[in-house]
Design a protein around this motif. Sequence first.
Motif, PDB file in Angstrom:
ATOM      1  N   THR A 111      28.106 112.518  65.510  1.00  0.00           N
ATOM      2  CA  THR A 111      26.869 111.992  65.994  1.00  0.00           C
ATOM      3  C   THR A 111      25.969 112.913  66.780  1.00  0.00           C
ATOM      4  O   THR A 111      25.004 112.626  67.492  1.00  0.00           O
ATOM      5  N   ALA A 112      26.330 114.204  66.908  1.00  0.00           N
ATOM      6  CA  ALA A 112      25.484 115.171  67.703  1.00  0.00           C
ATOM      7  C   ALA A 112      24.462 115.342  66.902  1.00  0.00           C
ATOM      8  O   ALA A 112      23.246 115.923  67.250  1.00  0.00           O
ATOM      9  N   VAL A 113      24.502 115.446  65.484  1.00  0.00           N
ATOM     10  CA  VAL A 113      23.352 115.903  64.505  1.00  0.00           C
ATOM     11  C   VAL A 113      22.246 114.778  64.702  1.00  0.00           C
ATOM     12  O   VAL A 113      21.125 115.172  64.453  1.00  0.00           O
ATOM     13  N   VAL A 143      23.069 119.352  71.128  1.00  0.00           N
ATOM     14  CA  VAL A 143      23.129 120.877  70.944  1.00  0.00           C
ATOM     15  C   VAL A 143      24.224 121.366  71.360  1.00  0.00           C
ATOM     16  O   VAL A 143      24.806 122.358  70.793  1.00  0.00           O
ATOM     17  N   MET A 144      24.621 120.894  72.503  1.00  0.00           N
ATOM     18  CA  MET A 144      25.821 121.492  73.347  1.00  0.00           C
ATOM     19  C   MET A 144      27.127 121.109  72.405  1.00  0.00           C
ATOM     20  O   MET A 144      28.093 122.027  72.218  1.00  0.00           O
ATOM     21  N   TRP A 145      27.387 119.728  71.806  1.00  0.00           N
ATOM     22  CA  TRP A 145      28.480 119.499  71.160  1.00  0.00           C
ATOM     23  C   TRP A 145      28.257 120.266  69.815  1.00  0.00           C
ATOM     24  O   TRP A 145      29.547 120.453  69.346  1.00  0.00           O
ATOM     25  N   PHE A 149      31.619 122.537  68.568  1.00  0.00           N
ATOM     26  CA  PHE A 149      32.326 122.261  67.580  1.00  0.00           C
ATOM     27  C   PHE A 149      32.007 123.392  66.539  1.00  0.00           C
ATOM     28  O   PHE A 149      33.012 123.514  65.810  1.00  0.00           O
ATOM     29  N   ALA A 150      31.003 124.048  66.292  1.00  0.00           N
ATOM     30  CA  ALA A 150      30.629 125.046  65.618  1.00  0.00           C
ATOM     31  C   ALA A 150      31.512 126.286  65.910  1.00  0.00           C
ATOM     32  O   ALA A 150      31.892 127.081  65.059  1.00  0.00           O
ATOM     33  N   VAL A 152      34.257 126.089  67.660  1.00  0.00           N
ATOM     34  CA  VAL A 152      35.918 125.981  67.362  1.00  0.00           C
ATOM     35  C   VAL A 152      36.192 126.017  65.924  1.00  0.00           C
ATOM     36  O   VAL A 152      37.148 126.718  65.628  1.00  0.00           O
ATOM     37  N   PHE A 153      35.185 125.478  65.082  1.00  0.00           N
ATOM     38  CA  PHE A 153      35.634 125.398  63.706  1.00  0.00           C
ATOM     39  C   PHE A 153      35.159 126.758  62.704  1.00  0.00           C
ATOM     40  O   PHE A 153      35.807 126.815  61.665  1.00  0.00           O
ATOM     41  N   PHE A 154      34.382 127.409  63.145  1.00  0.00           N
ATOM     42  CA  PHE A 154      33.836 128.425  62.216  1.00  0.00           C
ATOM     43  C   PHE A 154      34.075 129.780  63.046  1.00  0.00           C
ATOM     44  O   PHE A 154      33.242 130.757  62.531  1.00  0.00           O
ATOM     45  N   ARG A 155      34.955 130.148  64.149  1.00  0.00           N
ATOM     46  CA  ARG A 155      34.891 131.361  64.563  1.00  0.00           C
ATOM     47  C   ARG A 155      36.012 132.266  63.850  1.00  0.00           C
ATOM     48  O   ARG A 155      36.723 132.121  63.000  1.00  0.00           O
TER      49      ARG A 155
END
Length: 155
Positions: A111-113, A143-145, A149-150, A152-155
């Motif tokens: 829902t952040a998008v 933008v914060m969320w 999430f980016a 957490v999932f893409f590091r």
Amino acid sequence: MENQMEPQWAAGYFLASDADRERAIAALKENFQAGRLTVEELSERIGRALNARTCSELDLIMTGLPWQRAVFPAYPAVPRYSPYGMTAPRSKGMGITSFVLGVFGFLCGLTAVPAVILGLVALTDGERREDRGFAIAGLAVGVMWMTIFAWVFFR
């Protein structure tokens, strides 16, 4: 059976102008040429049109005959009235929706998008400034969320 026409003006109590009477007389002449009126009906209706005081009287004269309605200019600066007093123009609500979607971004981040998109659209809409603060907050939270999430999932 005669076909009843809709009123051609916003209110039948408006006083008819000379231009309104001339437009009605021109329409009567066109309908006479098309064979919809007899000579007696034409002369009687033209006499009534010349003596018409209000727009509703002109509507009665044109009953059963096709004709173009008068075009009145729009006045955007005139406030809208309701039975409960003046009403303000309605807000589109995109800023508030952006904020709500941004707050619910903690659930899954999806829902952040739309929160960011609606926040940007609400900020670029120059006419509506009522929910500008909600648009900024929704954009920031979205933008914060998305960043969390980016990360957490893409590091």
